[in-house]
Design a protein around this motif. Sequence first.
Motif, PDB file in Angstrom:
ATOM      1  N   VAL A 131       0.851  -1.191   0.000  1.00  0.00           N
ATOM      2  CA  VAL A 131       0.000   0.000   0.000  1.00  0.00           C
ATOM      3  C   VAL A 131       0.884   1.237   0.000  1.00  0.00           C
ATOM      4  O   VAL A 131       1.789   1.374   0.832  1.00  0.00           O
ATOM      5  N   ALA A 132       0.616   2.146  -0.928  1.00  0.00           N
ATOM      6  CA  ALA A 132       1.389   3.384  -1.054  1.00  0.00           C
ATOM      7  C   ALA A 132       0.426   4.565  -0.954  1.00  0.00           C
ATOM      8  O   ALA A 132      -0.324   4.840  -1.898  1.00  0.00           O
ATOM      9  N   ILE A 133       0.436   5.237   0.193  1.00  0.00           N
ATOM     10  CA  ILE A 133      -0.475   6.366   0.433  1.00  0.00           C
ATOM     11  C   ILE A 133       0.356   7.628   0.597  1.00  0.00           C
ATOM     12  O   ILE A 133       1.112   7.764   1.558  1.00  0.00           O
ATOM     13  N   GLY A 134       0.197   8.552  -0.338  1.00  0.00           N
ATOM     14  CA  GLY A 134       1.015   9.754  -0.335  1.00  0.00           C
ATOM     15  C   GLY A 134       0.247  11.050  -0.226  1.00  0.00           C
ATOM     16  O   GLY A 134       0.861  12.110  -0.069  1.00  0.00           O
ATOM     17  N   ASN A 135      -1.070  11.004  -0.325  1.00  0.00           N
ATOM     18  CA  ASN A 135      -1.825  12.250  -0.375  1.00  0.00           C
ATOM     19  C   ASN A 135      -2.899  12.382   0.703  1.00  0.00           C
ATOM     20  O   ASN A 135      -2.988  13.416   1.367  1.00  0.00           O
ATOM     21  N   ALA A 136      -3.726  11.358   0.848  1.00  0.00           N
ATOM     22  CA  ALA A 136      -4.974  11.529   1.594  1.00  0.00           C
ATOM     23  C   ALA A 136      -4.945  10.869   2.967  1.00  0.00           C
ATOM     24  O   ALA A 136      -4.946   9.635   3.061  1.00  0.00           O
ATOM     25  N   PRO A 137      -4.957  11.648   4.052  1.00  0.00           N
ATOM     26  CA  PRO A 137      -5.081  11.055   5.389  1.00  0.00           C
ATOM     27  C   PRO A 137      -6.334  10.205   5.538  1.00  0.00           C
ATOM     28  O   PRO A 137      -6.311   9.177   6.212  1.00  0.00           O
ATOM     29  N   THR A 138      -7.428  10.615   4.894  1.00  0.00           N
ATOM     30  CA  THR A 138      -8.668   9.849   5.027  1.00  0.00           C
ATOM     31  C   THR A 138      -8.518   8.449   4.434  1.00  0.00           C
ATOM     32  O   THR A 138      -9.154   7.505   4.910  1.00  0.00           O
ATOM     33  N   ALA A 139      -7.678   8.305   3.406  1.00  0.00           N
ATOM     34  CA  ALA A 139      -7.432   6.973   2.839  1.00  0.00           C
ATOM     35  C   ALA A 139      -6.726   6.089   3.849  1.00  0.00           C
ATOM     36  O   ALA A 139      -7.056   4.907   4.011  1.00  0.00           O
ATOM     37  N   LEU A 140      -5.743   6.649   4.549  1.00  0.00           N
ATOM     38  CA  LEU A 140      -5.013   5.872   5.546  1.00  0.00           C
ATOM     39  C   LEU A 140      -5.904   5.537   6.740  1.00  0.00           C
ATOM     40  O   LEU A 140      -5.898   4.398   7.237  1.00  0.00           O
ATOM     41  N   PHE A 141      -6.684   6.496   7.191  1.00  0.00           N
ATOM     42  CA  PHE A 141      -7.623   6.217   8.284  1.00  0.00           C
ATOM     43  C   PHE A 141      -8.602   5.107   7.892  1.00  0.00           C
ATOM     44  O   PHE A 141      -8.887   4.199   8.683  1.00  0.00           O
ATOM     45  N   ARG A 142      -9.145   5.182   6.682  1.00  0.00           N
ATOM     46  CA  ARG A 142     -10.103   4.165   6.230  1.00  0.00           C
ATOM     47  C   ARG A 142      -9.445   2.794   6.171  1.00  0.00           C
ATOM     48  O   ARG A 142     -10.032   1.784   6.575  1.00  0.00           O
TER      49      ARG A 142
END
Length: 208
Positions: A131-142
Amino acid sequence: MLEYIRDGAEIYRQSFATIRAEADLDRFPPDVSRAVVRMIHASGQVDLTGDIAFTPNVVSAAHEALEAGAPILCDATMVAAGVTRRRLPRDNEVLCLLGDPRVPDLARDLGDTRSAAAVELWVDRLEGAVVAIGNAPTALFRLLNLIAAGAPRPAAVLGGPVGFIGAAESKEATVAHPAELEHLLVLGRRGGSAITSAAVNAIACEEE
């Protein structure tokens, strides 16, 4: 005529040499250090080392997943675009579902952002994924909420969202998550697509 270095390979060589000379990399194992060097290269900030959170086996876990053909799940098209396909060991799928036509309605039903809704669509590909999350905190929280509710575990979480609202908190929640996810993150407000894709590229191939 302005004089400048014109050899791309020499630019890279000098860049990485400068980073290794200026950045404090002592606390990182060699494989994590290699990834951090590329993350610094993407940001131009040698003090990034002070904000890196990692688990000792994150690089080996992510690399083994990619060698096994795991997909790379990205929260933003900019992250996906930054992944260098020739570095991927198994022509791995690089996937961002933010543009999926189901996302707007799903976001409305969830009462959440489109970035978070797109993560809901990862579930059938999540097990063993990178998983590569670079922009959205809401994506990581979800993602963290899904895993807490019993969704499959990814092999590793890389990068870290950037911003002023929720970015620092989402990464702190990842580090403290009871699932003890393998992670390589930039804590605090910093992060972003370039840093995140740089982490993926470094882990995908040892060539610096």
